[in-house]
Design an enzyme around this catalytic site. Structure first.
Site, PDB file in Angstrom:
ATOM      1  N   HIS A   1       0.809  -1.220   0.000  1.00 46.28           N
ATOM      2  CA  HIS A   1       0.000   0.000   0.000  1.00 46.28           C
ATOM      3  C   HIS A   1       0.843   1.273   0.000  1.00 46.28           C
ATOM      4  O   HIS A   1       0.321   2.354  -0.264  1.00 46.28           O
ATOM      5  CB  HIS A   1      -0.951   0.011   1.204  1.00 46.28           C
ATOM      6  CG  HIS A   1      -0.280   0.416   2.483  1.00 46.28           C
ATOM      7  ND1 HIS A   1       0.552  -0.437   3.175  1.00 46.28           N
ATOM      8  CD2 HIS A   1      -0.304   1.583   3.169  1.00 46.28           C
ATOM      9  CE1 HIS A   1       1.015   0.182   4.241  1.00 46.28           C
ATOM     10  NE2 HIS A   1       0.517   1.416   4.268  1.00 46.28           N
TER      11      HIS A   1
ATOM     12  N   HIS B   1       1.758   6.824  -1.004  1.00 45.08           N
ATOM     13  CA  HIS B   1       0.789   6.056  -0.211  1.00 45.08           C
ATOM     14  C   HIS B   1      -0.456   5.832  -1.062  1.00 45.08           C
ATOM     15  O   HIS B   1      -1.191   6.765  -1.354  1.00 45.08           O
ATOM     16  CB  HIS B   1       0.434   6.831   1.065  1.00 45.08           C
ATOM     17  CG  HIS B   1      -0.231   5.994   2.100  1.00 45.08           C
ATOM     18  ND1 HIS B   1      -1.554   5.606   2.009  1.00 45.08           N
ATOM     19  CD2 HIS B   1       0.245   5.457   3.236  1.00 45.08           C
ATOM     20  CE1 HIS B   1      -1.860   4.875   3.062  1.00 45.08           C
ATOM     21  NE2 HIS B   1      -0.790   4.764   3.827  1.00 45.08           N
TER      22      HIS B   1
END
Length: 161
Positions: free
Chosen positions: A68, A83
């Site tokens: 992620h 992110h």
């Protein structure tokens, strides 16, 4: 004076979009960790494609096992955090495929992560993707380019110490 500034000034370092989509100011990210600059200044992308690429030549500092997020140290010294989505760590890697590992030297445009955006959205997560320069306070010049559709070849941040 403008002529001499152009003649003797160092060109700005450039960071490209890490993912294709709509580039927006990081201040619109609905998470204060990003929008309030707690981790540094940057931009965000509302992605239209699930390929996350290196925004510049860099070294992978930390590839999260969940896929992620990734932190990079750019050859120019910028400490970059990408992110993918908000709260996506809770997916525990589901819908993410990692293509780089800690310590890898990567080139601008090299694939780092693939994400199935539709599945992440279907699971109820926002896919907005902040890219922050965590050491942005070290730069005297920090320009962002937002408010437009971008691909991974488009410059979204220019900076200089």
């Amino acid at each position: 004076m403008g002529f001499f500034n152009k003649l003797f000034s160092k060109p700005l370092d450039q960071l490209c979009a890490p993912i294709a989509g709509e580039a927006v100011p990081v201040s619109v990210v609905p998470d204060p960790t990003f929008s309030e600059g707690l981790l540094g200044d940057g931009i965000a992308i509302n992605p239209t494609d699930g390929k996350v690429c290196a925004p510049c030549d860099a070294t992978v500092d930390m590839m999260f096992t969940t896929g992620h997020a990734v932190s990079l140290v750019a050859d120019c010294g910028a400490e970059i955090l990408i992110h993918v989505g908000l709260e996506t760590v809770s997916l525990e890697g589901k819908h993410f495929t990692v293509h780089a590992k800690n310590g890898d030297k990567v080139k601008k445009g090299q694939l780092l992560i693939e994400v199935d955006l539709d599945s992440v959205k279907a699971a109820g997560f926002n896919t907005i993707t902040p890219m922050l320069v965590c050491n942005s306070s070290e730069y005297s010049t920090f320009k962002t380019h937002t408010g437009k559709s971008v691909t991974t070849t488009d410059v979204v941040i220019e900076l200089a110490k």
